[in-house]
Enzyme design. Structure first.
Site, PDB file in Angstrom:
ATOM      1  N   ASP A  32       0.836  -1.216   0.000  1.00 32.28           N
ATOM      2  CA  ASP A  32       0.000   0.000   0.000  1.00 32.28           C
ATOM      3  C   ASP A  32       0.868   1.263   0.000  1.00 32.28           C
ATOM      4  OD1 ASP A  32      -2.537  -1.476   2.193  1.00 32.28           O
ATOM      5  OD2 ASP A  32      -2.110  -1.708   0.039  1.00 32.28           O
ATOM      6  N   SER A  63     -22.764 -21.616 -24.968  1.00 35.19           N
ATOM      7  CA  SER A  63     -23.124 -22.217 -23.673  1.00 35.19           C
ATOM      8  C   SER A  63     -22.851 -23.711 -23.797  1.00 35.19           C
ATOM      9  CB  SER A  63     -24.603 -21.964 -23.398  1.00 35.19           C
ATOM     10  OG  SER A  63     -25.346 -22.443 -24.496  1.00 35.19           O
ATOM     11  N   LYS A 100     -16.558 -25.663 -12.556  1.00 37.30           N
ATOM     12  CA  LYS A 100     -17.392 -24.672 -13.264  1.00 37.30           C
ATOM     13  C   LYS A 100     -17.652 -23.500 -12.312  1.00 37.30           C
ATOM     14  CE  LYS A 100     -21.473 -24.313 -16.261  1.00 37.30           C
ATOM     15  NZ  LYS A 100     -22.059 -23.098 -15.625  1.00 37.30           N
ATOM     16  N   LYS A 159     -14.182 -31.705 -20.695  1.00 38.76           N
ATOM     17  CA  LYS A 159     -13.838 -31.426 -22.093  1.00 38.76           C
ATOM     18  C   LYS A 159     -12.937 -32.516 -22.643  1.00 38.76           C
ATOM     19  CE  LYS A 159     -13.363 -26.539 -20.868  1.00 38.76           C
ATOM     20  NZ  LYS A 159     -12.395 -25.425 -20.720  1.00 38.76           N
ATOM     21  N   LYS A 178     -24.066 -30.308 -13.819  1.00 45.10           N
ATOM     22  CA  LYS A 178     -24.586 -29.294 -12.884  1.00 45.10           C
ATOM     23  C   LYS A 178     -24.896 -29.960 -11.555  1.00 45.10           C
ATOM     24  CE  LYS A 178     -26.027 -25.681 -14.279  1.00 45.10           C
ATOM     25  NZ  LYS A 178     -25.508 -24.293 -14.388  1.00 45.10           N
TER      26      LYS A 178
HETATM   27  N1  1X8 Z   1     -20.062 -21.730 -20.993  1.00 40.05           N
HETATM   28  C1  1X8 Z   1     -18.831 -22.231 -21.074  1.00 40.05           C
HETATM   29  O1  1X8 Z   1     -18.323 -22.584 -22.109  1.00 40.05           O
HETATM   30  C2  1X8 Z   1     -18.047 -22.380 -19.799  1.00 40.05           C
HETATM   31  C3  1X8 Z   1     -18.385 -21.884 -18.567  1.00 40.05           C
HETATM   32  C4  1X8 Z   1     -17.393 -22.158 -17.578  1.00 40.05           C
HETATM   33  C5  1X8 Z   1     -17.402 -21.788 -16.212  1.00 40.05           C
HETATM   34  N2  1X8 Z   1     -18.437 -21.073 -15.682  1.00 40.05           N
HETATM   35  N3  1X8 Z   1     -16.360 -22.121 -15.404  1.00 40.05           N
HETATM   36  C6  1X8 Z   1     -15.310 -22.838 -15.882  1.00 40.05           C
HETATM   37  C7  1X8 Z   1     -15.267 -23.231 -17.219  1.00 40.05           C
HETATM   38  C8  1X8 Z   1     -14.097 -24.007 -17.707  1.00 40.05           C
HETATM   39  N4  1X8 Z   1     -13.105 -24.264 -16.852  1.00 40.05           N
HETATM   40  O2  1X8 Z   1     -14.080 -24.380 -18.864  1.00 40.05           O
HETATM   41  C9  1X8 Z   1     -16.324 -22.876 -18.065  1.00 40.05           C
HETATM   42  S1  1X8 Z   1     -16.524 -23.184 -19.757  1.00 40.05           S
END
Ligand code: 1X8
Length: 312
Positions: free
Chosen positions: A33, A78, A109, A280, A304
């Protein structure tokens, strides 16, 4: 005087990286700071040395009159959803039917706001929200205040990197305590708080919200000279970006299911909220072969978590 200003700009950039990206500061906050205050005063006295990559931009610049629209270089899609083990196995079946044996990259996610960051010749030049996936809003000035977003990277690369801006749980609790004391409406959850913060036209308000970011993809992996998602993430680490360390490579859907089960019960231990797991195909060529449906990649799926019972 010019030397001192450059010395402080370099020092504070490094200290900022250690603290906000590596989560491993080498000096106490008080010293950081004090150095930042010295630099703010020197740049005020010698404005010709204040650049938009100086650590002082983290405090927020001028108030904007609005956010301009920006078209994304490629759509921010998405993800298809999976809600249970059966959905995950069905995804795995589809992938193996078309691509044979694959390795999966599993990533948490993050429950925040998707953002796209553009770097030109190693300088952060533009940041945008996802918007409708094709056109987003230019929130560069607000994103400059997120300490975890590097203002420069030590390479002259030009590319776009995408990730999730989020508000850590601790910051969310503190913010709502303050808002309650001030008689203001509290935020429902950290995602809304992060989105609300990045929608502020005054960057100084965004700067006060202690937001962070996890980056998870690049739109031109060839620019990073990598052929896999895991390689792209490791390259982002090397370039000074903040990525999520809980990522794991898996060679079977059974391993993926174990990982999903682990985080279903352990996500409360994280310093940030997650609403699922992203799975992925790791190999980028195989991703291209699998391609996309109208709205989502065929090479990824988002598991989810079930909505948590709200303890009333
Ligand atoms: N909508 C999308 O393609 C993604 C959405 C998100 C998310 N909210 N958090 C992590 C990842 C990730 N690590 O790939 C992804 S990829």
């Amino acid at each position: 005087m010019k030397e001192r200003i450059h010395e402080l700009q370099q020092l504070l950039t490094r200290y900022n990286y250690e603290y906000h990206v590596q989560d491993n500061p080498s000096i106490p906050d008080t010293e950081y700071d004090a150095l930042l205050r010295e630099l703010v005063e020197l740049e005020a006295e010698y404005p010709e040395y204040k650049t938009d990559t100086s650590p002082t931009v983290r405090v927020g610049g001028e108030i904007l009159s609005g956010f301009e629209k920006v078209a994304h270089s490629s759509p921010m899609l998405s993800l298809g959803n999976a809600f249970n083990e059966e959905d995950l196995r069905a995804f795995d079946q589809r992938v193996r039917q078309n691509a044979g044996d694959v390795t999966y990259m599993c990533e948490l996610k993050i429950d925040g706001l998707a953002v796209s960051l553009t770097y030109e010749n190693g300088l952060f030049t533009r940041g945008a929200t996802r918007g409708d996936g094709t056109v987003g809003e230019n929130i560069t000035e607000n994103l400059r205040t997120i300490h975890a977003i590097p203002l420069t990277i030590d390479s002259d690369l030009t590319f776009e990197v995408r990730g999730e801006a989020y508000m850590p749980k601790r910051s969310f609790i503190n913010l709502n305590e303050t808002r309650a004391k001030e008689g203001q409406q509290e935020f429902q959850n950290p995602r809304n708080a992060a989105a609300g913060s990045l929608r502020q036209l005054d960057p100084k308000l965004a700067a006060a919200r202690n937001l962070s970011v996890f980056l998870y993809s690049v739109t031109s992996p060839e620019a990073l000279d990598t052929d896999s998602q895991s390689g792209a993430l490791d390259k982002l680490d090397e370039l000074g970006f903040k990525t999520n360390r809980e990522r794991r490579l898996m060679t079977s859907i059974d391993e993926v299911i174990e990982y999903v089960e682990y985080w279903t019960t352990h996500r409360s231990e994280l310093a940030y909220e997650i609403d699922g797991i992203v799975i992925k195909v790791n190999d980028l060529l195989t991703q291209e072969e699998l391609g996309y449906t109208v709205k989502s990649p065929r090479w990824a799926i988002a598991y989810k978590f079930p909505a948590e019972e709200v303890v009333t």
